[in-house]
Design a protein around this motif. Structure first.
Motif, PDB file in Angstrom:
ATOM      1  N   ILE A 149       0.841  -1.206   0.000  1.00 19.26           N
ATOM      2  CA  ILE A 149       0.000   0.000   0.000  1.00 19.26           C
ATOM      3  C   ILE A 149       0.879   1.259   0.000  1.00 19.26           C
ATOM      4  CG2 ILE A 149      -0.413   0.103   2.521  1.00 19.26           C
ATOM      5  CD1 ILE A 149      -3.056   0.933  -0.085  1.00 19.26           C
ATOM      6  N   VAL A 150       1.990   1.221   0.722  1.00 19.95           N
ATOM      7  CA  VAL A 150       2.909   2.379   0.689  1.00 19.95           C
ATOM      8  C   VAL A 150       3.526   2.471  -0.715  1.00 19.95           C
ATOM      9  CG1 VAL A 150       4.900   3.507   1.755  1.00 19.95           C
ATOM     10  CG2 VAL A 150       3.404   2.062   3.141  1.00 19.95           C
ATOM     11  N   GLY A 151       3.850   1.312  -1.279  1.00 19.24           N
ATOM     12  CA  GLY A 151       4.391   1.273  -2.646  1.00 19.24           C
ATOM     13  C   GLY A 151       3.423   1.929  -3.623  1.00 19.24           C
ATOM     14  N   TYR A 152       2.145   1.649  -3.450  1.00 20.24           N
ATOM     15  CA  TYR A 152       1.131   2.223  -4.349  1.00 20.24           C
ATOM     16  C   TYR A 152       1.084   3.748  -4.213  1.00 20.24           C
ATOM     17  CZ  TYR A 152      -3.471   3.415  -6.198  1.00 20.24           C
ATOM     18  OH  TYR A 152      -4.505   4.002  -6.882  1.00 20.24           O
ATOM     19  N   PHE A 153       1.067   4.246  -2.949  1.00 15.76           N
ATOM     20  CA  PHE A 153       1.041   5.704  -2.762  1.00 15.76           C
ATOM     21  C   PHE A 153       2.287   6.353  -3.358  1.00 15.76           C
ATOM     22  CE2 PHE A 153      -1.726   4.851   1.187  1.00 15.76           C
ATOM     23  CZ  PHE A 153      -2.883   5.030   0.460  1.00 15.76           C
ATOM     24  N   LYS A 154       3.439   5.716  -3.186  1.00 16.83           N
ATOM     25  CA  LYS A 154       4.675   6.282  -3.735  1.00 16.83           C
ATOM     26  C   LYS A 154       4.669   6.209  -5.269  1.00 16.83           C
ATOM     27  CE  LYS A 154       8.288   6.175  -0.335  1.00 16.83           C
ATOM     28  NZ  LYS A 154       9.622   5.651  -0.022  1.00 16.83           N
ATOM     29  N   TYR A 155       4.082   5.160  -5.794  1.00 21.80           N
ATOM     30  CA  TYR A 155       3.983   5.014  -7.261  1.00 21.80           C
ATOM     31  C   TYR A 155       3.190   6.189  -7.839  1.00 21.80           C
ATOM     32  CZ  TYR A 155       3.262   2.911 -11.846  1.00 21.80           C
ATOM     33  OH  TYR A 155       3.259   2.673 -13.200  1.00 21.80           O
ATOM     34  N   LEU A 156       2.093   6.540  -7.162  1.00 21.59           N
ATOM     35  CA  LEU A 156       1.226   7.615  -7.668  1.00 21.59           C
ATOM     36  C   LEU A 156       1.957   8.955  -7.729  1.00 21.59           C
ATOM     37  CD1 LEU A 156      -2.186   6.857  -5.881  1.00 21.59           C
ATOM     38  CD2 LEU A 156      -1.515   6.313  -8.230  1.00 21.59           C
ATOM     39  N   THR A 157       2.969   9.118  -6.870  1.00 20.00           N
ATOM     40  CA  THR A 157       3.720  10.388  -6.881  1.00 20.00           C
ATOM     41  C   THR A 157       5.110  10.219  -7.507  1.00 20.00           C
ATOM     42  OG1 THR A 157       4.455   9.907  -4.641  1.00 20.00           O
ATOM     43  CG2 THR A 157       2.539  11.353  -4.846  1.00 20.00           C
TER      44      THR A 157
END
Ligand code: KG4
Ligand code: ZN
Length: 343
Positions: free
Chosen positions: A317-325
């Protein structure tokens, strides 16, 4: 062009569990964990054995995660891995594997702070889980950490209080060891406590100079002296009183945690309260928090059991948030065993 469907492979290898998960955006498609039973024979995690077991487990665990998610590795958009904190030898296995696979697949690599992941696991989209609103307080309680955090957004974790010595998970595990229970003893203390009387024995709650800090090493010593004294009188004391001892110790620990959390809520005026980390699986903590909902008007956020102890979905989930930015790992970012919550 914005991609609507982001598949992320997440890898967790900070301590003694090898985890791999596949997320589709903020949803978990698979979350596989291989526990390393070997450490129970030694009464604690043996770093050398942990890294070896990660090497054995990592390929099958990743394969199983892909299979269960019903995708192939060529469909992945990014790979997230735990950068730290944790055992260096364990972290290196996950980091090296993630880096190599990302290079081979020509996809971005995302490094994740394990402690931030415990907190942000609350943002996994799951029908059984409520998502907190900012700002909220989070009590992070694991085998390595005990902190009260104020979280104002996805990137801002303010430490309001923390342990000055042992983590709360260590207090559970070390007490269990004194009682002759196998590692990790926290879940067993919880189980036996349910059968005992929590007011049977009293233990002194340690004092700290900063009111929101914690201290657990004194409590452990207090329990050790108590057991030694009682065993002098009756050598079967532990056996005959195991359930009551577990219930009393657990009650003392949970009391300390809840008291400080109430104080933090009073000081900040924040009533959105979350818990995170392995010890939040504890049934008495869960029960006490639910009681605070009624008595103090708190909104509490208790993670789903499988997102509580170490797992790869929380890394995803942290990976996903970082991916978005577009917050990707640069090749100089290395595994870091002593990473702090805001690093
Ligand atoms: O977060 P975690 O899986 O690993 C770390 O990053 O440390 O937490 C593991 C800790 C261990 O100390 C374990 O004994 C404790 O969480 N734990 C519990 C319970 N389940 C796990 N402690 C008390 N009650 C439980 N039910
Ligand atoms: Zn953890």
């Amino acid at each position: 062009m914005t991609k609507k469907h982001i598949y992320i492979l997440a890898i967790e290898s900070s301590c003694d569990d090898t985890g791999a998960a596949i997320l589709l955006n903020d949803r978990v498609l698979s979350n596989i964990i291989a526990n390393q039973k070997i450490h129970a024979d030694y009464g604690g995690v043996v770093p050398e054995l942990a890294s070896r077991a990660h090497q054995q487990n990592i390929v099958p665990v990743v394969q199983q995660a892909l299979k269960q998610a019903g995708i192939t590795k060529n469909e992945l958009h990014a790979i997230a891995f735990t950068r730290g904190p944790g055992l260096m030898g364990s972290l290196l296995v996950g980091a090296s594997f993630a880096k190599s696979l990302a290079i081979a697949l020509k996809i971005p690599l995302i490094d994740v702070n394990h402690m931030q992941a415990h907190v942000l696991a609350h943002f996994i989209s799951d029908i059984d889980q409520k998502i907190p609103t900012f700002p909220f307080l989070c009590l992070t309680i694991s085998g390595g950490h005990t902190q009260i955090l104020k979280i104002s957004n996805y990137n801002n974790f303010e430490i309001l209080g923390e342990t000055i010595d042992d983590a709360v998970g260590e207090a559970f595990d070390k007490t269990a060891k004194l009682l002759g229970l196998p590692y990790p003893g926290g879940p067993l203390i919880d189980k036996y406590a349910a059968l005992g009387d929590k007011s049977a024995f009293k233990f002194t709650e340690p004092k700290t100079s900063r009111e929101l800090d914690f201290s657990f090493s004194g409590l452990k010593t207090g329990i050790l002296y108590f057991l030694q004294k009682e065993q002098k009188k009756n050598k079967n004391f532990i056996k005959e009183n195991l359930y009551d001892i577990c219930a009393s110790v657990q009650h003392t620990i949970v009391n300390i945690l809840i008291k400080k959390l109430k104080l933090a809520s009073k000081i900040t005026g924040i009533k959105d309260i979350a818990i995170a980390g392995g010890v939040s699986a504890n049934s008495e903590i869960r029960k006490s928090l639910t009681e605070c909902q009624d008595s103090l008007g708190w909104k509490t956020y208790i993670p789903k059991f499988e997102y509580t102890t170490d797992n790869a979905a929380m890394i995803g989930i942290v990976g996903y948030f970082k991916y978005l930015t577009n917050n990707f790992n640069n090749e100089n970012t290395l595994a870091a065993s002593r990473l702090k919550i805001n690093d």
